[in-house]
Write an enzyme that holds these catalytic residues in place. Sequence first.
Site, PDB file in Angstrom:
ATOM      1  N   VAL A   1       0.836  -1.201   0.000  1.00 49.92           N
ATOM      2  CA  VAL A   1       0.000   0.000   0.000  1.00 49.92           C
ATOM      3  C   VAL A   1       0.872   1.254   0.000  1.00 49.92           C
ATOM      4  O   VAL A   1       0.650   2.192  -0.777  1.00 49.92           O
ATOM      5  CB  VAL A   1      -0.955   0.004   1.222  1.00 49.92           C
ATOM      6  CG1 VAL A   1      -1.760   1.274   1.275  1.00 49.92           C
ATOM      7  CG2 VAL A   1      -1.868  -1.209   1.168  1.00 49.92           C
TER       8      VAL A   1
ATOM      9  N   ALA B   1       9.508   5.141   6.572  1.00 50.32           N
ATOM     10  CA  ALA B   1      10.136   4.206   7.505  1.00 50.32           C
ATOM     11  C   ALA B   1       9.494   2.836   7.375  1.00 50.32           C
ATOM     12  O   ALA B   1       8.292   2.727   7.123  1.00 50.32           O
ATOM     13  CB  ALA B   1       9.949   4.712   8.931  1.00 50.32           C
TER      14      ALA B   1
ATOM     15  N   LYS C   1      12.543  -1.395  10.338  1.00 51.43           N
ATOM     16  CA  LYS C   1      13.942  -1.351  10.774  1.00 51.43           C
ATOM     17  C   LYS C   1      14.669  -0.071  10.406  1.00 51.43           C
ATOM     18  O   LYS C   1      15.632   0.315  11.046  1.00 51.43           O
ATOM     19  CB  LYS C   1      14.692  -2.535  10.174  1.00 51.43           C
ATOM     20  CG  LYS C   1      14.200  -3.862  10.700  1.00 51.43           C
ATOM     21  CD  LYS C   1      15.029  -5.012  10.179  1.00 51.43           C
ATOM     22  CE  LYS C   1      14.424  -6.327  10.656  1.00 51.43           C
ATOM     23  NZ  LYS C   1      13.052  -6.541  10.094  1.00 51.43           N
TER      24      LYS C   1
ATOM     25  N   THR D   1       0.909   0.610   8.701  1.00 50.24           N
ATOM     26  CA  THR D   1       1.333  -0.664   9.280  1.00 50.24           C
ATOM     27  C   THR D   1       0.113  -1.289   9.952  1.00 50.24           C
ATOM     28  O   THR D   1      -0.963  -0.716   9.950  1.00 50.24           O
ATOM     29  CB  THR D   1       2.393  -0.439  10.383  1.00 50.24           C
ATOM     30  OG1 THR D   1       1.746   0.153  11.511  1.00 50.24           O
ATOM     31  CG2 THR D   1       3.512   0.475   9.910  1.00 50.24           C
TER      32      THR D   1
ATOM     33  N   ALA E   1     -11.620   0.069   2.708  1.00 49.13           N
ATOM     34  CA  ALA E   1     -10.527   0.647   1.916  1.00 49.13           C
ATOM     35  C   ALA E   1     -10.876   2.081   1.525  1.00 49.13           C
ATOM     36  O   ALA E   1     -11.130   2.905   2.399  1.00 49.13           O
ATOM     37  CB  ALA E   1     -10.197  -0.218   0.719  1.00 49.13           C
TER      38      ALA E   1
ATOM     39  N   GLY F   1      -2.757 -10.009  -1.940  1.00 44.40           N
ATOM     40  CA  GLY F   1      -2.698  -8.804  -1.089  1.00 44.40           C
ATOM     41  C   GLY F   1      -4.019  -8.405  -0.476  1.00 44.40           C
ATOM     42  O   GLY F   1      -4.206  -7.241  -0.128  1.00 44.40           O
TER      43      GLY F   1
ATOM     44  N   ASP G   1     -11.082  -8.727  12.292  1.00 42.64           N
ATOM     45  CA  ASP G   1     -10.981  -7.558  11.425  1.00 42.64           C
ATOM     46  C   ASP G   1     -12.362  -6.923  11.201  1.00 42.64           C
ATOM     47  O   ASP G   1     -12.526  -5.707  11.257  1.00 42.64           O
ATOM     48  CB  ASP G   1     -10.353  -8.006  10.095  1.00 42.64           C
ATOM     49  CG  ASP G   1     -10.159  -6.850   9.160  1.00 42.64           C
ATOM     50  OD1 ASP G   1      -9.403  -5.930   9.518  1.00 42.64           O
ATOM     51  OD2 ASP G   1     -10.784  -6.851   8.076  1.00 42.64           O
TER      52      ASP G   1
ATOM     53  N   LYS H   1     -14.054  -3.271  12.397  1.00 37.97           N
ATOM     54  CA  LYS H   1     -14.680  -2.326  11.467  1.00 37.97           C
ATOM     55  C   LYS H   1     -16.077  -1.904  11.943  1.00 37.97           C
ATOM     56  O   LYS H   1     -16.406  -0.722  11.934  1.00 37.97           O
ATOM     57  CB  LYS H   1     -14.760  -2.938  10.070  1.00 37.97           C
ATOM     58  CG  LYS H   1     -13.375  -3.029   9.400  1.00 37.97           C
ATOM     59  CD  LYS H   1     -13.458  -3.801   8.097  1.00 37.97           C
ATOM     60  CE  LYS H   1     -12.098  -3.826   7.406  1.00 37.97           C
ATOM     61  NZ  LYS H   1     -12.047  -4.782   6.315  1.00 37.97           N
TER      62      LYS H   1
ATOM     63  N   GLY I   1      -7.435  -4.257  -1.483  1.00 35.31           N
ATOM     64  CA  GLY I   1      -6.501  -4.121  -2.605  1.00 35.31           C
ATOM     65  C   GLY I   1      -5.593  -2.929  -2.364  1.00 35.31           C
ATOM     66  O   GLY I   1      -6.012  -1.906  -1.833  1.00 35.31           O
TER      67      GLY I   1
END
Length: 836
Positions: A478, A507, A510, A565, A621, A677, A691, A695, A818
């Site tokens: 993404v 970032a 790591k 993330t 999304a 994905g 999940d 939502k 997606g």
Amino acid sequence: MQVLKFGGSSVGTTDAISKVIAIVKERVQKTPTIVVVSAMSGVTDQFILLGQTAAQGNEAYQTMIQSLAQKHENAVLALLPSTQQASALSMVKELIQEIQSYCATIFNERTLTLRMQDCLMSYGEILSSKIIAAAFEAEGLDQVWLDSRKLIKTNSAYTSAVVDRALTNQTIQAYFANPTNQHALYMAPGFIASNAEGHTTTLGRGGSDYSGAIYAASINASILEIWTDVSGMMTADPRMVQNAKAIPNISYHEAMELSHFGAKIIYPPTILPVMHARIPLWIKNTFEPAHPGTCIENESPKDSNVIRGISSIKDICLLSLEGAGMAAIPGFTKRLFDALAKKQISIIIITQSSSEHSISVGVSVQDTHLAKIAVDAEFEEEINLQLLEPLIIEKELSIIALVGEQMRNHPGVSGKMFSVLGNNGINIRAIAQGSSEKNITAVVEAQDVPKAVTLLHEAFFETGYKQVHVYIAGVGNVGGKLIEQIKKQADYLQKHLRLQVNIVGIANSKKQLINLAGIDASHAHDWSDQLSAASSRNTHAGTIQDFVNAILEHNLPNSIFVDITANVTVADTYAQLLSHSVSVVACNKIACSSAYTHYAKLKALASKHHASFLFETNVGASLPVISTLNDLIQSGDQVHKIEAVLSGTLNFVFNNYEGGKDGKSFAQVVKQAQDEGYTEPDPRLDLGGTDVMRKILILAREAGHPLEMESIKNESFLPASCFNGSVADFYTELEKQEPHFKQLYDVSAAAGCKLKFIAKFESHANEKMNGMVTAKVGLQHIQPSSDFYHLYGKDNLVLFYTNRYPELPLVIKGAGAGADVTASGVFADIIRAARA
Ligand code: ADP
Ligand code: ASP
Ligand code: MG
């Protein structure tokens, strides 16, 4: 006659001096000219250091003299033809010898008085003016060297001597009245003068500008030109504001205010003498002589600019006197000012609260200690009687000034200034407006100055565009798409929305890559190569705090942190970011589905600090689910029920699983979804219902219900054994459980139904359950007559039942997963945050 002053950077190198010669050559043809020069750039500082070093008894002063000698000898060698070098070199040698013997005295006596420092510093201007005079001669320009020490007379305040204007006028006028002194070109050292005893004095750092103005006023010059290294006085310090522009015309008063409040381009006392004599003052660029530069004259131009410029002074401290008895102390303010004046402490700004219980003055930080002693002594009695508190001191402050004569005719400037600063989390410690309404000043923390000045510049001068600084955490699928989309859309955003979106930090778990000028996203993979090449973070891998620290340290205006993330540590940084007015755009659902109090706290922080906290992609999304819900609620609607297929992943899985008929097991279909994905990194978050629970929880909360995750019923279809072990273990177990999934499918198919994972939220209005709220998620058999039946691929469908949509719901449908669509949802949030 005219006066041309060239500053340190205009005479700092032989290249620059050649440019000066070319300018003077052309200008001298028109009218007799006095050229005033500064020392070569850096030389005055070197002389101060030289004096200090010698006074400390440090032999290193000898090497310093050598390097000063070298610098000036090199200038002679580069500027003069070899046949004419000898006399100039011996002139330099002679002056260096004087410096040497002067420093030997300082070294032996171990003292450097201000008088000695002035004498030492004066060699900077003497050397530069004599060398440039020789270069003029070599170019065929006859000149006469003026000894400014004889012509400009001051008091004895060494290092910042006050010019005796009347005496100086007389001296200069007498000199030029003498017919033997009539020439086309004069060369004068700036900065230096002398007192009644004939001792050398200097006019304060940057004082060569002032020398130019004194010569100009005394001879009633037609023009004073200050030649420097920028193309005029600019709307803000160009070192701080990238988009600062040269100001074509400005009044003496405005220029004076700007320089008084820190615009280094011109030494503040310079303007007064030329203003009184009505001599136009031009700022010109030695390195771009064709540029018109800035004309400083009597009238402020009648254009649409209410604000002419912005400047700032650092190293300010605020002294405040408070006390309930203050109003009762007669002559209080006068006593305060007198106490400071007696110690020669100049007050830069004054603010007084209307209740007369406190007064604050801003002074230079080096005066703080002296001011404290002086004021506490003056008010000792009142402090002892507890009518007043001892002087309160706040340090590490700066003053920002908005300057413009038109301000008095335009209300609302201060309101705009304070909302711009306030909306960006900049704390204003004190404010003041000059009674003439030519400036508004604010005292802010020193660390906020670049941000504040940039924001104010943007608000008052850059109707063109707003600069937005984006930091992205998580640059997988993404994130990569997002960077591409931002790059592709950059021109459009600039042209149509006046937004310049700069990605300044990225970032992963790591590493981090930061480039405040904007990470070059021109080649899709450039940034990822640069990120791989970056060194690993100091703290242990997985923490994001270094990245967040960098964001807070940069303190850039209009900063947006984007979390792509699924990491809890990243979500934990939002509160800190929002508290510093950094907007947060979260794709990560963890924060909004954590405890309700935490979700509410983040929203409150965002509102308190005028930052945006947006998370449209948490549900569906890029489908406008949350924004539609917000619109409904804000416009007064009430949501009774939400029914939805909210998992693109589960929809994909159940749309592609045919009970194994096509040879594909349930596990294989899940794997395909993951490969394409459409799943969370751990697909169990999707399959287990977590999940979808998150939502529907977020939707319920956005609809105004303080629901918790635990109160959502989850009718999971996934056997408990699938939750054990790693993701790999999960796939093995899934394969083993194929009969279970086949049976789910067969039962539904036999009834002519499709399997869909439905989320439902309801706020009950019937008698039994009035006011109760329920929410559940689970697999259901869907009849062909249902809206949910014809839902293909990875589509999501949300039905809102509200006061305005009671029977037939408001429907939102479309791809709900997606990388590309999710990135576009994040992008839309970034734009929303940028425009807020
Ligand atoms: P000189 O050596 O010619 O006397 P200075 O260094 O004293 O030059 O002043 C010029 C510098 O002032 C510029 O290079 C610029 O960095 C700085 N500056 C600060 N504020 C402004 C401003 N508002 N407009 C133009 N320059 C400014
Ligand atoms: N050379 C002096 C200084 O550096 C004066 C000037 O440059 O105007 O302060
Ligand atoms: Mg200067």
